[in-house]
Design a protein around this motif. Structure first.
Motif, short mmCIF file in Angstrom:
data_model
loop_
_atom_site.label_atom_id
_atom_site.label_comp_id
_atom_site.label_asym_id
_atom_site.label_seq_id
_atom_site.Cartn_x
_atom_site.Cartn_y
_atom_site.Cartn_z
N UNK A 12 0.82 -1.13 -0.18
CA UNK A 12 -0.11 -0.04 0.06
C UNK A 12 0.83 1.20 0.07
N UNK A 13 2.05 1.16 -0.15
CA UNK A 13 3.16 2.35 -0.06
C UNK A 13 3.27 2.67 1.46
N UNK A 14 4.10 3.72 1.65
CA UNK A 14 4.37 4.22 2.91
C UNK A 14 3.34 4.86 3.72
N UNK A 15 3.06 4.72 4.94
CA UNK A 15 2.03 5.14 5.79
C UNK A 15 2.11 6.63 5.64
N UNK A 16 0.93 7.16 5.54
CA UNK A 16 0.81 8.53 5.62
C UNK A 16 0.80 9.39 6.88
N UNK A 17 1.59 10.28 7.33
CA UNK A 17 1.58 10.78 8.57
C UNK A 17 0.19 11.41 8.77
N UNK A 18 -0.18 11.26 10.13
CA UNK A 18 -1.63 12.02 10.50
C UNK A 18 -1.51 13.32 10.65
N UNK A 19 -2.60 14.13 10.07
CA UNK A 19 -2.75 15.57 9.94
C UNK A 19 -2.92 16.15 11.44
N UNK A 20 -1.89 16.73 12.15
CA UNK A 20 -2.20 17.26 13.37
C UNK A 20 -3.28 18.16 13.64
N UNK A 21 -3.75 17.96 14.61
CA UNK A 21 -5.24 18.77 14.96
C UNK A 21 -4.59 20.27 15.05
N UNK A 22 -5.53 21.17 14.37
CA UNK A 22 -5.11 22.62 14.39
C UNK A 22 -6.63 23.18 14.70
N UNK A 23 -6.37 24.38 15.63
CA UNK A 23 -5.24 24.50 16.49
C UNK A 23 -5.02 23.66 17.37
N UNK A 24 -3.64 23.41 17.93
CA UNK A 24 -3.36 22.34 18.84
C UNK A 24 -4.18 22.82 20.28
N UNK A 25 -3.94 21.53 21.08
CA UNK A 25 -4.84 21.58 22.26
C UNK A 25 -4.28 22.61 23.38
N UNK A 27 -3.12 25.56 22.45
CA UNK A 27 -3.11 26.96 22.02
C UNK A 27 -3.44 27.73 23.33
N UNK A 28 -2.90 28.97 23.43
CA UNK A 28 -3.27 30.00 24.63
C UNK A 28 -4.84 30.26 24.14
N UNK A 29 -5.72 30.79 25.30
CA UNK A 29 -6.83 31.06 24.93
C UNK A 29 -7.11 32.69 25.80
N UNK A 30 -7.71 33.64 25.17
CA UNK A 30 -7.53 35.04 25.73
C UNK A 30 -8.74 35.89 25.38
N UNK A 31 -9.23 36.43 26.60
CA UNK A 31 -10.44 37.39 26.37
C UNK A 31 -9.81 38.87 26.07
N UNK A 32 -10.19 39.12 24.95
CA UNK A 32 -10.04 40.62 24.47
C UNK A 32 -11.31 41.74 24.71
N UNK A 33 -11.20 42.85 25.20
CA UNK A 33 -12.38 43.68 25.43
C UNK A 33 -12.45 44.51 24.30
N UNK A 63 -0.52 30.25 16.59
CA UNK A 63 -1.94 30.42 16.80
C UNK A 63 -2.42 30.77 18.32
N UNK A 64 -3.55 31.51 18.31
CA UNK A 64 -4.01 31.70 19.62
C UNK A 64 -5.61 31.96 19.50
#
Length: 271
Positions: A12-25, A27-33, A63-64
């Motif tokens: 079947x050919x070489x195994x395809x690498x899994x697509x990483x989750x985006x954005x990563x877990x 990722x900083x999360x911020x409130x902006x007023x 990312x954020x």
């Protein structure tokens, strides 16, 4: 296949690498007023910028997640990382602003660390409004609004909320009862006893009232029971700390009438 011949394995050919989750877990999360949208380019400065630059080590292209208490949560990337501020570029909206159950938590302020804990946990549990109430036995009558607002923002950033709970100014109990809306049930957590929480049907709009360390006085109890919207409840056979009672009652209501099950509560117009 002749005897002794080896079975060929399919290729079947070489195994395809899994697509990483985006954005990563992570990722900083911020409130902006400030209002966010596709064309926005907010600047993050102050303590938040220090955290992102020097603790999280963000750089251009990282990312954020941002939320503004208006339009929901947005994925952004760092466009420019300076020494004391970051300019970010909005990529797309991830979630619309949430619909929180229309529950108010009315509580007597307690000492600093315990008060912070009430604010943090009530925010995580999903209350729509936080209402400090000054009673006859309340020890802490002055609260630092800026500190409580910081606790709310930090809790929302951590738990994934996109709508900040409203923070009302402290009010004395008689004034609270005098101006109480007729259509909102007020669940009075009475240390002297009441109906088991599970037997009281009080869907949104509703509110919970918990007292100070010393409990309510007999005069306050009489005033509460004379209010048509009040429903007297008990929180089990043991005497709970003020902060424990506030969080326990909120959790019980959320499980029975809030958004912990299949049916979400009524959306608060303030959220």
């Amino acid at each position: 296949m002749r005897a002794g011949a080896r079975r060929r394995r399919p290729c079947y050919g070489p195994a395809m690498p899994a697509t990483p989750a985006w954005p990563p877990a992570s990722t900083p999360r911020l409130f902006v007023d400030t209002p966010l949208g596709p064309d926005a380019a907010p600047v993050v400065d102050g303590a938040a910028a220090h955290y992102l630059l020097h603790v999280m080590r963000l750089k251009s292209g990282d990312p954020l997640l941002l939320f503004d208490n208006r339009s929901g949560e947005w994925l952004a990337t760092v466009a420019d990382a300076g020494k004391r501020a970051l300019t970010v570029r909005i990529e797309r909206r991830m979630r619309a602003i949430e619909a929180v159950p229309d529950l108010w938590l009315c509580f007597a302020p307690v000492k600093k660390a315990r008060l912070d804990w009430i604010i943090e946990k009530a925010t995580e549990l999903g209350v729509a409004r936080l209402q400090p109430v000054i009673t006859e036995r309340t020890i802490v009558e002055r609260v630092k609004r800026e500190r409580l607002e910081a606790q709310i923002v930090e809790a929302c950033e951590q738990c994934g909320r996109t709508a900040l709970p409203a923070l009302a100014e402290p009010v004395k109990l008689p004034a609270l009862l005098r101006d109480w809306p007729e259509d909102r049930a007020l669940l009075f957590a009475d240390e002297a006893g009441g109906a088991p929480f599970g037997t009281v049907d009080a869907p949104a709009p509703a509110a919970i009232l918990t007292g100070p360390e010393g409990g309510f006085t007999e005069r306050e109890r009489a005033a509460l029971l004379a209010c048509p919207a009040v429903r007297r409840i008990a929180l089990g056979p043991r005497i709970l700390r003020a902060e424990t009672a506030a969080v326990a009652a909120t959790a019980l209501w959320m499980a029975q009438h809030g958004d912990w099950g299949t049916a979400a509560g009524k959306v608060s117009p303030e959220a």
